[in-house]
Design an enzyme around this catalytic site. Structure first.
Site, PDB file in Angstrom:
ATOM      1  N   LYS A  98     -20.649 -14.908   7.815  1.00 29.98           N
ATOM      2  CA  LYS A  98     -19.371 -14.186   7.771  1.00 29.98           C
ATOM      3  C   LYS A  98     -19.419 -13.250   6.558  1.00 29.98           C
ATOM      4  O   LYS A  98     -19.362 -13.681   5.423  1.00 29.98           O
ATOM      5  CB  LYS A  98     -18.207 -15.160   7.648  1.00 29.98           C
ATOM      6  CG  LYS A  98     -16.841 -14.500   7.682  1.00 29.98           C
ATOM      7  CD  LYS A  98     -15.752 -15.557   7.642  1.00 29.98           C
ATOM      8  CE  LYS A  98     -14.370 -14.913   7.705  1.00 29.98           C
ATOM      9  NZ  LYS A  98     -14.093 -14.089   6.504  1.00 29.98           N
ATOM     10  N   ASP A 145       0.833  -1.209   0.000  1.00 27.47           N
ATOM     11  CA  ASP A 145       0.000   0.000   0.000  1.00 27.47           C
ATOM     12  C   ASP A 145       0.865   1.256   0.000  1.00 27.47           C
ATOM     13  O   ASP A 145       0.560   2.234  -0.672  1.00 27.47           O
ATOM     14  CB  ASP A 145      -0.918   0.013   1.227  1.00 27.47           C
ATOM     15  CG  ASP A 145      -2.035  -1.009   1.114  1.00 27.47           C
ATOM     16  OD1 ASP A 145      -2.230  -1.554   0.014  1.00 27.47           O
ATOM     17  OD2 ASP A 145      -2.703  -1.265   2.130  1.00 27.47           O
TER      18      ASP A 145
END
Length: 668
Positions: free
Chosen positions: A120, A32
């Site tokens: 989930k 990132d």
């Protein structure tokens, strides 16, 4: 001006490529930070040279580009991951372990143990901090310890109340949950992006992630993000007996709750609901990739505790992966940082679970032999856990035999060997270029020696100029070496030289992690450094000496001993020592107790320290770091461009100090 135009064109291509890798293929090739550096540089160049600005630039498009303009937030309690299971049999084994452990905890075995089962969400993990019922901070999960402050973007999500609907809210509540986009809204977003000739998102999770990291909250608001709470990290001023009580409380406070939530008392109830939700998966209006099973009693959760990575009282059941068939075009062999030779498959691109797949893992050469796979074969692939593509089997054999193991390293052509009791093949040449480059990148990384400014691109340029042949060469680099590099001027060169010199002071724990010892992560490196105090003691330690440390097992002990027996490692340490790199671990108790019991909050940009350095200093003197300002805060250390924390400190009349006053407190 020609060079500037060329650089802008290069940056646009690079950013577009990495947007595609991240959003379309979920296979980023750079970190990132490196991606953000490219974006920042392009933004700066387009601002400085408006003649070359373009509406088609990737930094001008609303395409979900990640931004690095967010402050860091330390979570009150680490956001851990869950252990995964993929079958009813595995759920049963987990249930048996938990039931046995709880039976030992209870005064009587007649009490029935409850479990909760809920979908989930395939979204983005977010932490919300409420102070006296008011939303104070919204943060990404980040690395689990520290996330990004995206509060302004979080406030645009209608599902997240900015004030809890509770007349007597807890003083402090750190709430965890998932931000997601419903399937129908996701399709509309992609349609609009395509109409504007933008880069569409590969799946709803990537769309949610990109939307949360937008610089402009208006874009985030437009994306119709939603939120489900699923746990809390820390709560002060409110008690719950059961997890289901907590979820019910969230509903009363204004949060939306999942409809598919069930409390089960038997393994049969759990498996029945699991099967029901597996069949119902596609009818749910948002993406779910499995189910989360938890012990309902919070008292039992506390007793069961955690491993290093996950809670013992919860487990994630992942749905069967979605599959597709395609052609294996080529098997590529690569060399990792530790010398492991790894094969990977280059596939005929195929759409799978909303993502275009063109690469898959082959794990190792034994896996290739087991599959009897070779180039040209038609194979069945699946996304393991709906994330990592892998080859399941050959469905049509087009080749003869399986792919043969190479006899030499694809990078340096040196001999490769298979270590005893391992499936991995390794290049044994310590100067192998493929390993050395990755080793350098790891060595200078933030969690290792933390040399800011010495990223992959700079390392590549220095390698091209033969400035880096061994690790210690980092400490021989000169101001002039950096000035010779493209886009380096005096200030930038000085900053890197200062960062290199500063890295020499890192404790032994950072050096051990930077060396890239197999099986030795950050925590293990810190444990070893604290136990042996100096590098020579580590060299002299036996396998038994390592095993005597509670946190270290046989595998790591053998790895450590083997690593420090190698003559080339002794040579590396000797050269680093001559370069002035610290080889000892400071005693924390010797640092003093000047800040014992004091709580600090950091805000703004410090000039004399990095955030990590200031944090380390405060902790070494007995102080504590908090991510948010409260009445319990003793000091707010404010640098340049402080955020909302400064205003809150003024409102609460918390003492605010600048760097000069901080140094006075230190006695320096």
């Amino acid at each position: 001006m020609k060079d500037i135009k060329s650089r802008i064109d290069y940056l646009r291509k690079e950013i577009s490529l990495h947007n595609k890798l991240y959003y379309d293929k979920s296979a980023p090739e750079i970190s990132d930070k490196e991606y953000d550096d490219l974006v920042k540089e392009l933004e700066r160049l387009e601002y400085d040279y408006p003649l070359f600005a373009s509406a088609d630039s990737p930094v001008q498009k609303v395409s979900g580009s990640a931004s690095s303009s967010f402050a860091q937030v330390k979570h009150a309690v680490p956001m851990l991951s869950l252990d995964n299971t993929y079958s009813e049999e595995e759920i049963g084994k987990w249930h048996e372990r938990i039931a046995k452990a709880i039976g030992n905890l209870q005064s009587t075995n007649n009490n029935e143990t409850e479990f909760t089962v809920e979908p989930k969400i395939d979204g983005v993990g977010i932490s919300l901090t409420y102070i006296n019922g008011e939303l104070s901070i919204g943060a990404t999960r980040g690395d689990g310890e520290t996330g990004e402050d995206i509060t302004e973007n979080i406030k645009t999500i209608k599902d997240i109340p900015q004030k809890l609907k509770d007349a007597k809210p807890p003083f402090f509540l750190e709430l965890r949950g998932e931000v997601y986009i419903e399937k129908s809204d996701f399709e509309k977003i992609n349609e609009e992006i395509l109409e504007n000739e933008g880069q569409k998102f590969a799946n709803p999770r990537n769309a949610a992630s990109g939307s949360l990291r937008q610089k402009d909250p208006k874009i985030t608001a437009y994306r119709k993000l939603k939120y489900f709470a699923h746990s809390y990290g820390k709560v002060e001023g409110k008690e719950f007996k059961k997890y289901s009580d907590f979820i019910e409380y969230c509903g009363k406070c204004g949060f939306q709750l999942q409809q598919n939530f069930k409390i089960c008392k038997t393994i049969q109830e759990m498996t029945d609901f699991t099967n029901h939700m597996t069949e119902k998966r596609e009818t749910v209006p948002y993406e779910i990739d499995g189910l989360v099973i938890k012990v309902n009693s919070l008292a039992f959760q506390r007793e069961l505790g955690y491993t290093n990575k996950s809670p013992r009282w919860a487990i994630a059941y992942k749905f069967p992966a979605k599959q597709a068939t395609t052609k294996l075009n080529k098997i590529r062999v690569q060399v990792g940082r530790t010398g492991i030779i790894t094969p990977s498959a280059i596939l005929e691109p195929v759409s799978l679970a909303g993502v275009t797949i063109s690469h898959a893992t082959l794990h190792n050469f034994e896996e290739i032999e087991r599959l009897n796979v070779n180039e040209g074969d038609t194979v069945l692939i699946e996304r393991a856990g709906d994330v990592i593509p892998k080859i399941v089997k050959v469905v049509k054999k087009e080749s003869e035999g399986f792919f043969e193991i190479p006899r030499s390293c694809p990078s340096c052509r040196s001999e490769i060997v298979k270590e005893k009791e391992e499936v991995a093949y390794r290049c044994v040449n310590p100067e192998c270029p493929a390993q050395f480059r990755r080793h350098l990148i790891h060595f200078v990384s933030r969690n290792a020696m933390d040399i800011e400014g010495l990223g992959e691109a700079v390392i590549d340029r220095l390698l091209e100029r033969n400035k880096l042949k061994i690790l210690a060469d980092i400490y021989s680099l000169t101001f002039e070496d950096f000035l010779e590099l493209e886009f380096f001027k005096e200030k930038k060169a000085n900053n890197v030289i200062n960062a290199i010199n500063e890295s020499k002071k890192r404790p032994l724990s950072k050096l051990l992690f930077a060396l890239g010892i197999r099986h030795a992560g950050e925590k293990a490196s810190e444990t070893i450094a604290k136990r042996f105090k100096n590098i020579e003691a580590v060299f002299e330690a036996s396998v038994d000496d390592f095993i005597r440390i509670n946190e270290i097992g046989d595998v790591l002990a053998q790895s450590l001993k083997g690593f420090f027996e190698r003559s080339e490692i002794r040579h590396i340490i000797d050269t680093l020592k001559k370069a002035g790199v610290r080889m000892t671990q400071p005693e924390s108790q010797n640092a003093g107790t000047r800040f014992e019991g004091k709580v600090f909050v950091l805000t703004g940009e410090l000039s004399g320290y990095t955030r990590e350095q200031a944090t380390e200093i405060i902790k070494s003197l007995g102080g504590k770091i908090s991510s948010s300002v409260s009445k319990k805060t003793d000091y707010v250390l404010a640098g340049a461009d402080p955020g909302s924390k400064l205003e809150k400190a003024k409102k609460l009349e918390v003492k605010i100090i600048n760097e000069t006053e901080f140094k006075e407190l230190l006695g320096t």
